[in-house]
Write a protein that holds these residues in place. Structure first.
Motif, PDB file in Angstrom:
ATOM      1  N   ILE A  96      90.305 -37.666   4.794  1.00  0.00           N
ATOM      2  CA  ILE A  96      91.352 -36.777   4.988  1.00  0.00           C
ATOM      3  C   ILE A  96      90.586 -35.508   5.403  1.00  0.00           C
ATOM      4  N   CYS A  97      90.714 -34.743   6.486  1.00  0.00           N
ATOM      5  CA  CYS A  97      90.209 -33.593   6.795  1.00  0.00           C
ATOM      6  C   CYS A  97      91.349 -32.381   6.571  1.00  0.00           C
ATOM      7  N   VAL A  98      91.215 -31.475   5.999  1.00  0.00           N
ATOM      8  CA  VAL A  98      92.078 -30.384   5.850  1.00  0.00           C
ATOM      9  C   VAL A  98      91.371 -28.988   6.199  1.00  0.00           C
ATOM     10  N   SER A  99      92.460 -28.082   6.343  1.00  0.00           N
ATOM     11  CA  SER A  99      91.560 -26.540   6.226  1.00  0.00           C
ATOM     12  C   SER A  99      91.807 -26.047   5.145  1.00  0.00           C
ATOM     13  N   SER A 100      91.036 -24.851   5.055  1.00  0.00           N
ATOM     14  CA  SER A 100      91.350 -24.030   3.711  1.00  0.00           C
ATOM     15  C   SER A 100      92.580 -23.731   3.582  1.00  0.00           C
ATOM     16  N   LEU A 101      93.565 -23.474   4.570  1.00  0.00           N
ATOM     17  CA  LEU A 101      94.637 -23.252   4.457  1.00  0.00           C
ATOM     18  C   LEU A 101      95.810 -23.931   3.543  1.00  0.00           C
ATOM     19  N   VAL A 102      95.499 -25.362   3.144  1.00  0.00           N
ATOM     20  CA  VAL A 102      96.120 -25.835   2.882  1.00  0.00           C
ATOM     21  C   VAL A 102      96.424 -25.825   1.122  1.00  0.00           C
ATOM     22  N   HIS A 103      97.556 -25.825   0.584  1.00  0.00           N
ATOM     23  CA  HIS A 103      97.569 -25.459  -0.723  1.00  0.00           C
ATOM     24  C   HIS A 103      96.874 -26.473  -1.792  1.00  0.00           C
ATOM     25  N   ALA A 127      90.116 -28.692  11.318  1.00  0.00           N
ATOM     26  CA  ALA A 127      90.049 -29.925  10.650  1.00  0.00           C
ATOM     27  C   ALA A 127      90.193 -31.175  11.496  1.00  0.00           C
ATOM     28  N   GLU A 128      91.071 -31.140  12.518  1.00  0.00           N
ATOM     29  CA  GLU A 128      91.352 -32.148  13.505  1.00  0.00           C
ATOM     30  C   GLU A 128      90.070 -32.525  14.409  1.00  0.00           C
ATOM     31  N   GLN A 129      89.318 -31.337  14.662  1.00  0.00           N
ATOM     32  CA  GLN A 129      87.871 -31.822  15.465  1.00  0.00           C
ATOM     33  C   GLN A 129      86.990 -32.604  14.425  1.00  0.00           C
ATOM     34  N   GLU A 130      86.963 -32.111  13.022  1.00  0.00           N
ATOM     35  CA  GLU A 130      85.904 -32.760  12.381  1.00  0.00           C
ATOM     36  C   GLU A 130      86.661 -34.352  12.228  1.00  0.00           C
ATOM     37  N   ALA A 131      87.756 -34.552  11.967  1.00  0.00           N
ATOM     38  CA  ALA A 131      88.359 -35.984  11.824  1.00  0.00           C
ATOM     39  C   ALA A 131      88.056 -36.678  13.225  1.00  0.00           C
ATOM     40  N   GLU A 132      88.078 -36.074  14.259  1.00  0.00           N
ATOM     41  CA  GLU A 132      87.821 -36.687  15.696  1.00  0.00           C
ATOM     42  C   GLU A 132      86.311 -37.121  15.644  1.00  0.00           C
ATOM     43  N   ARG A 133      85.510 -36.214  15.102  1.00  0.00           N
ATOM     44  CA  ARG A 133      84.035 -36.412  15.109  1.00  0.00           C
ATOM     45  C   ARG A 133      83.641 -37.289  14.279  1.00  0.00           C
TER      46      ARG A 133
END
Length: 328
Positions: A96-103, A127-133
């Motif tokens: 699961i890829c998330v950004s630093s904004l996720v609580h 985060a989605e770009q990393e998941a696609e990579r």
């Protein structure tokens, strides 16, 4: 685009996992608006949001070869938690890829459920770009949070349950982020109750689907912190499903301010005795703010999630003004 039979099939596939959440009349909102208002309690789902429906349906369609490869996704929190739950139950490796904004509360739950968590960048899109990579490099199966037919069909099962409980519903308020919930529920409702109005509700800070609908094609928006954090992030410039679905199925999109979202959270707690997150409260917020024009009942509001950070919930309840400095 998916069809009603796909939603019916999804319901069969996920019935042993998800909860058929209750539809509860709201005396306060009914009295205040002059029409009957009901709340579809999706925040009582096992992972605290509607996302478990789509995630379970998507995981259930994996072939044995895909299960070996594992799955990857990007999330603002609730989808990642749902994929973690469904993948662990199916003995499938999940990243699961998330950004630093996720609580932190959502991050902790994803980790607890056994997924490999990666914190990437400062936005959902990064985060989605990393998941696609990862999907391309490691040959993992990408499960998009919304723009995926299995996800949309799973979310659409809410519409089936809603109509069984309230066949004469006239207005449905749906939290609108990247459009998976609106697409699925919209398809179910419009197929079986075409006279019903379907209204998407989003925050007025970085509402990507609203901006895309106004532009006539998917566009990028700046992702900003919001109490409705689960609705943040883009819809994807290569969006294949949810943009067209929302374009054809939604009768209108309503935007609510951060103060109005906070009021919705407080109302849910004070009057309904329910703890809901900002995204789960936006339908209530729209009614309280008088932003639903030509209101006809019965009204159904989908309370999409309850995974709010509890220290944040206490600050909202206390009317802490510094909340708006952080999201403003």
């Amino acid at each position: 685009m998916i069809q009603l039979p796909d939603i019916n099939e999804a319901r069969r596939r996920i019935s042993d996992v998800i909860v058929n959440t209750p539809l509860v009349r709201s005396p306060g909102l009914s009295s205040g608006t002059g029409v009957e208002v009901f709340l579809k309690m999706e925040h009582r789902q096992k992972t605290g949001s509607f996302k478990l429906r789509g995630a379970t349906n998507a995981i259930s369609h994996l072939t044995e070869a895909e299960k070996i490869r594992g799955v990857v996704t990007a999330s603002t929190g609730n989808h990642g938690r749902a994929v973690s739950y469904a993948a662990t139950a199916a003995k499938v490796r999940a990243t699961i890829c998330v950004s630093s904004l996720v609580h932190e509360n959502k991050i902790a739950e994803i980790r607890r459920l056994g997924a490999d968590l990666r914190i990437i960048g400062n936005s959902y899109d990064q985060a989605e770009q990393e998941a696609e990579r990862l999907a391309e490099h490691d040959r993992m199966v990408m499960i998009h949070a919304s723009d995926n037919p299995r996800i949309i069909a799973g979310q659409g099962t809410i519409g089936l349950e809603l109509l069984e409980a309230l066949p004469n519903v006239a207005t449905v308020l749906v939290a609108l982020g990247s459009g998976g919930l609106s697409a699925g529920v919209g398809l179910a409702i419009s197929s079986l109750r075409p006279s019903a109005r379907i209204l998407g509700v989003s925050m007025d800070r970085g509402a990507a689907m609203k901006a895309s609908l106004e532009a006539g094609h998917p566009v990028e928006v700046e992702e900003l912190p919001s109490l409705a954090d689960a609705l943040c992030g883009g819809i994807g410039l290569q969006n294949k499903l949810t943009f067209k679905a929302c374009q054809s199925l939604l009768d209108d999109v309503i935007l609510v301010s951060e103060a109005e979202i906070a009021a919705g959270i407080r109302y849910a707690y004070d009057h309904e005795h329910e703890v809901v997150e900002g995204a789960g409260a936006v339908g209530i917020s729209a009614l309280l703010a008088g932003k639903v024009t030509a209101l006809k009942g019965p009204v159904a509001i989908i309370i999409s999630g309850g995974n709010i950070d509890m220290p944040l919930h206490r600050r909202v309840m206390a009317g802490d003004p510094t909340i708006f400095q952080q999201v403003g």
